[in-house]
Structure formats: C-alpha cells, structure tokens
Design a protein around this motif. Structure first.
Motif, mmCIF file in Angstrom:
data_model
loop_
_atom_site.group_PDB
_atom_site.id
_atom_site.type_symbol
_atom_site.label_atom_id
_atom_site.label_comp_id
_atom_site.label_asym_id
_atom_site.label_seq_id
_atom_site.Cartn_x
_atom_site.Cartn_y
_atom_site.Cartn_z
ATOM 1 N N ASP A 246 31.671 28.084 -39.610
ATOM 2 C CA ASP A 246 31.947 29.397 -39.028
ATOM 3 C C ASP A 246 31.876 30.507 -40.068
ATOM 4 O O ASP A 246 31.503 31.645 -39.756
ATOM 5 N N THR B 158 33.460 35.227 -35.133
ATOM 6 C CA THR B 158 33.580 34.252 -34.049
ATOM 7 C C THR B 158 33.885 32.881 -34.635
ATOM 8 O O THR B 158 33.753 32.656 -35.838
ATOM 9 N N ASP C 126 37.944 34.778 -31.029
ATOM 10 C CA ASP C 126 36.727 34.708 -30.216
ATOM 11 C C ASP C 126 36.067 33.350 -30.449
ATOM 12 O O ASP C 126 35.393 33.142 -31.459
ATOM 13 N N GLN D 170 33.522 30.334 -29.182
ATOM 14 C CA GLN D 170 32.335 30.150 -28.351
ATOM 15 C C GLN D 170 31.798 28.721 -28.499
ATOM 16 O O GLN D 170 31.929 28.119 -29.570
ATOM 17 N N VAL E 131 25.123 34.661 -31.563
ATOM 18 C CA VAL E 131 26.246 35.342 -32.194
ATOM 19 C C VAL E 131 25.859 36.795 -32.458
ATOM 20 O O VAL E 131 24.910 37.078 -33.208
ATOM 21 N N THR F 264 25.970 29.992 -32.733
ATOM 22 C CA THR F 264 27.252 29.392 -33.112
ATOM 23 C C THR F 264 26.962 28.034 -33.746
ATOM 24 O O THR F 264 25.966 27.380 -33.440
#
Length: 585
Positions: free
Chosen positions: A205, A216, A259, A261, A267, A289
């Motif tokens: 991430d 995110t 957030d 996903q 993204v 993502t």
C-alpha cells in the motif's frame, strides 16, 4: 535464480547490511517466441514485485507473456537476532530503476497499467510522509519492519490471550509476523516514533500511495495482516483498544487508512507527475490497488491450466509460492474456518472468494541452511560454482545412490532419517513460533553422500508440512483439492515438486511462465485499466498453461509411514518441553 530463493541475491547475515547484489540485472526475451520488442504491439502492463531481498519489474503482454524483466537488490539491516529493518526510500529508488529498464524498448503510451505487490512489511511514516525509524539506534532511513522480523513475540502472546472474535479469521491467533503486534512493540519500545506517526502502511500500500499520492489501502493487506474486519467493512475499535492501540482509532482510523478497496481497482488518477518522472511512464498511467507478493503469485497461478485437463475450477487449486518461505493459498466460494490456517479472508485476492492462507516460515532458506552449514559445502562450491548447480548435482547423486543400494525409489534413502522442519517456528497449521527443528536418525557418515540424503530428508519434510496443512483444511470441511500449483525458486527444483506430488497425493502443475508473481502484479494493472472486465478474467487470460507432474503411486505406502513419524516428532517435541518444564502427567 537459485533453488530455494524466490528473490535474486538474497542473503541474511547477522549484524551486517545485507546488500549482496549491487548490479542491476536485466533479462530480455524471457518467453520463447518473443522477438524484437519494438516490433511487438501493445498493450503492455508493468508488474512490480518487492520481495525480501530485491525489487523486480516485468513488462507483460496481455496474454501473460513476460517480455522483459529486471531485478535490483534492496538493503536489509539485521542488527540483532530476529530484528530485520528495511528502507522505503531505498525500495522506491530500486523500483524506479527496474521499471525504467523494462519499458526502455517500447512506446510508453502502450503501457496501460501498473500493479504493485510486496512483502507484508510494516512501513512507518511521519509528517509529510517522511520516514520514521523503527531501529533502536534511531536511523531514520530504517523505517520498515520486515515481514520476517520476530521482535514482537511478547506482544503477540498478549493480543492472542484476549481471544477476540476477530481472531477466528486468522486461524485462532495472530502471528508475530503480522502488523498489530509490531505496532504495539513500537508503542512500548520506540515511543517517540509511535507518537509521531502520520501513517502506517503495509509495504504494497505504501507503493500505491507513493505512486499516486492517494491514501488508500488494499483489502488484501489489511484483512490478511492488519486484522481489518472485512465482514463489516471496517476497522474494529474494540480490538485495537483491547490491544492497547487506541491512538490508532482516532479521526476515523486515519493513521491506518480509512479508504479500503479490493485488489484490481484503479487508484486515484494514476501516476502523479513526480512518480511518472521517476518511473519513466506517462502521467496518469493507471495504478491498481495492490497485493501482498505471495498473493500476487497466487492470482497469476489460479488462472493457469493444464494442457491435459479441461477442469478450470479455481476452488480445486492450491497455489504454493515457494521460495525463502512458502505460502499455501487457496480460495473458496464458501468461507472455511480452519484452526492454524489464516483466513477465511473475504475478497482478499479475487472478489467473490474467500482466501485461506497457510505457510512455512522457512523453506528454501532452510534448504540453503542445510547445505551451506554442511562440511561438504565448501568442496561443492569450489567444484560446481553457483548454488543452483549444487542442487542439480545432489538431485543426480540421489538417483545414483538409490541404484547403488538396490532401491527402486530415491525416497527410500531416508528410511531411517526423519525431520521436523520448523527451525524458525511453525506458521501453519500449528501456529506456534516457538517450535524448533528435529532430526532423528543421524549417524557418523560424512561427505557429500551424507549431505545428499540429509537434503532429501529436509525436502520431504517440507512436503509433509504441506500435507499437514491440506489435511487440516479437510478436517474443517474444505472441499478436496485437485491440483497443486508452484512458482518461486523452489518450483525449479524437480525433487521438491515430485516429493510434493507423491506425499500430498496430488498432481502438481508448473506454469510455463516461471515468473507468476510478476504476472499476477501485471494482471492487477490489466484489470484496473479496464482491459479485462474483472480480476478473475485477467487471471484466466494471463495465467497461461503449465506442465503436469503426476504422483508416483509406488511411493504411497512409504510416505504414509513416514508421515506418521512426522506427526510423532511433533508429539515428541511437545512431550520433551513438558518434561523440561517440570510438568507431570
């Protein structure tokens, strides 16, 4: 790539910076039939994979062919036993180098998407995204706690003692390789770092944030390694407060990320101007993502099929990402709660499926240890050179030894030599990091022949460990597996693959495209770009075909007996501990 190492150039050395490979490696025309890249038409997708010891990138065609790949070593610090630190700046710089290399020969506008995967390591950032040290000595560069770091053993035990209901999604207990125990360790031991946290990320991430500037989180990372409650689509305030991490619940859990996903989603607006310049790609190139590295390998392999079989049900497949450690991935439409196996993780790889994840904390690294710690290693190294040739030599020697001793099967060479392989604790299905390795049947024999047989016993033990995981899943009602799939360094070792087929009593499938982790990462970008209508479609289109290795029925009875001994070794170790602790029956 070495047998036993999923990443090129990885080596763990006590109290030294680990930076074995300083030269960037580029591999062109990986797939047969790939000619001049400039004549090959797009679209293309870039897959980025950050493993334990290196950053890799690949340029991948829409049918899953790897056209170009490059690898660059990354730094790891090992200041004391069980402590492993890395640097997010160093990793990003390495990624930029390899991406630029693999896209050098194509029209950049034809690169339609990029996907990132990485190890499930903890990245700690302060104000303006600056690195915060996770090192006792305070070096700011060292802002990542590596996945295999075991410093948070006490914190892990405490969190598990609360027996929170969320733990049913991680086989009944968190692992000390997960992130919540490490965060609690930071709070207790590096309070300055903890109090100055702006954001904490799983490494995959962090990479999407660094590429897009958008804060995110991938459902894969947070549900598998951070105890995110996927069923309720939220962080669990009670769990975090119970773990003495109430600071992370404030402002809608902003430090953890609010957030979340599923994998394969676009993204933000794609690459920022800064990231695009660093990577050599156009501004706005679609970014997906992310996935954890092993999960990216599973995504690639779930789409792989045998040329001999028409059955393509992903529920019947177990994907083994077999390198330094091994991850055992399988997905089902109905949740399977199995003690000692992580999951079921909802939508963690492919939306609509639940993931179960088993694993072995050391696999290829264990085989390397067995060989390199033996007195004959120096002689073999001097004669044969690269480690991969040593493995090849030992495999051939085993066949010769079996023939010399009048044995029909190589496996019978370990009739009296038995191994429990958990030299670094058991991840699955016992979920006990304090377990240690055991060997029964040592004699006074020395030399290379002795090493070959010992090596065989350890290869078998790893396969018995996989069988242990499979049988544990069956005990909790999982539907039978039809196929084992392999990628990573150990997938290139035919002895390892055949032992798994024989011991697990299942055919094994080796993808024709060897770099399935990179294919899985690229499939993320392909799905996010809209080239495929779903991540499952991308996996099936890019997974390709593979070579089937069938189990040898003549070894069945022998392995059934040895598997009984394997389980008895576990009972014995527990009994020995009980005796030494003064417990009485």
């Amino acid at each position: 790539m070495l047998f036993g190492l999923i990443k090129c150039g990885k080596r763990l050395v006590q109290n030294k910076i680990i930076y074995q490979q300083t030269k960037l490696m580029v591999i062109r025309g990986v797939c047969d039939g790939v000619g001049d890249l400039e004549m090959s038409s797009g679209p293309y997708f870039v897959g980025v994979d950050v493993g334990t010891g290196s950053a890799r990138a690949a340029l991948v065609a829409a049918d899953g062919r790897v056209l170009e790949q490059a690898v660059q070593a990354i730094k790891t610090w090992n200041p004391e036993p069980d402590y492993y630190n890395q640097s997010s700046d160093n990793i990003w710089q390495s990624i930029c180098q390899v991406v630029k290399k693999v896209i050098a020969g194509v029209d950049k506008s034809e690169v339609k998407g990029i996907g990132f995967d990485a190890t499930c390591s903890l990245v700690v950032l302060g104000a303006q995204g600056s690195p915060l040290s996770v090192s006792k000595s305070g070096e700011a560069e060292q802002n990542i706690i590596l996945w295999m770091d075991h410093r948070a053993e006490q914190e892990t035990q405490e969190i598990n003692s609360f027996k929170h209901t969320l733990l049913k999604y991680v086989g009944g207990q968190v692992s000390l390789e997960m992130e919540v125990p490490k965060l609690l360790w930071l709070k207790r031991n590096l309070s300055k770092t903890f109090s100055n946290i702006w954001r904490v990320f799983d490494l995959p991430d962090f990479l999407t944030w660094r590429a897009t500037g958008v804060d995110t989180r991938s459902l894969c990372s947070v549900v598998c390694k951070w105890n995110y409650d996927a069923a309720n689509e939220s962080w669990n305030k009670q769990f975090l407060e119970q773990a003495d991490l109430e600071e992370l619940t404030r402002n809608n859990f902003e430090k953890l990320g609010s957030d979340v996903q599923p994998p394969g989603r676009k993204v933000g607006k794609g690459l920022t101007a800064k990231a695009a310049g660093e990577l050599g790609l156009p501004i706005g190139t679609v970014v997906s993502t992310s996935l954890i590295d092993a999960h990216a390998g599973a995504l690639g392999m779930f789409g792989c099929r045998s040329k001999e079989s028409k059955d393509d049900d992903v529920q019947g497949k177990m994907a083994l990402i077999a390198g330094t450690s091994t991850c055992h991935m399988s997905i089902t439409r109905k949740a399977c709660f199995a003690h000692g196996v992580w999951g079921p993780y909802q939508d963690a790889i492919i939306p609509g499926y639940f993931l179960n994840e088993g694993g072995q904390s050391i696999a290829g690294h264990l085989l390397d240890h067995v060989i390199k710690s033996h007195e004959s290693y120096a002689e073999l190294k001097s004669t044969l050179g690269e480690d991969k040739f040593i493995y090849q030599h030992l495999n051939k020697l085993l066949t010769k030894l079996a023939a010399e001793r009048g044995l029909d099967q190589v496996n019978c060479l370990t009739q009296d030599l038995h191994v429990w392989p958990d030299f670094h604790g058991n991840r699955s299905p016992i979920a006990d990091p304090t377990l240690r390795g055991m060997i029964s049947g040592l004699d006074m024999t020395r030399g290379i022949k002795s090493l070959a047989i010992r090596y065989l016993a350890f290869v078998q033990a790893l396969a018995y460990g996989t069988r242990h995981i499979i049988e544990n899943l069956y005990q909790y009602g999982r539907a039978p597996f039809q196929t084992l799939l392999f990628c990573g360094g150990l997938a290139k070792n035919p002895l390892y693959v055949q032992c798994h087929a024989d011991i697990c009593k299942l055919p094994t499938l080796i993808p024709d495209e060897q770099e399935m982790v990179l294919v899985g990462a690229a499939a993320l970008g392909a799905a996010a770009s809209g080239h495929f209508d779903s991540l499952e479609s991308a996996s099936k289109a890019m997974g390709g075909t593979g070579h089937l290795v069938k189990p040898n029925p003549e070894t069945l009875e022998f392995h059934n007996r040895k598997y009984k001994v394997f389980l008895q070794l576990l009972k014995n170790q527990r009994q020995y501990r009980s005796i030494m602790q003064g417990d009485t029956e």
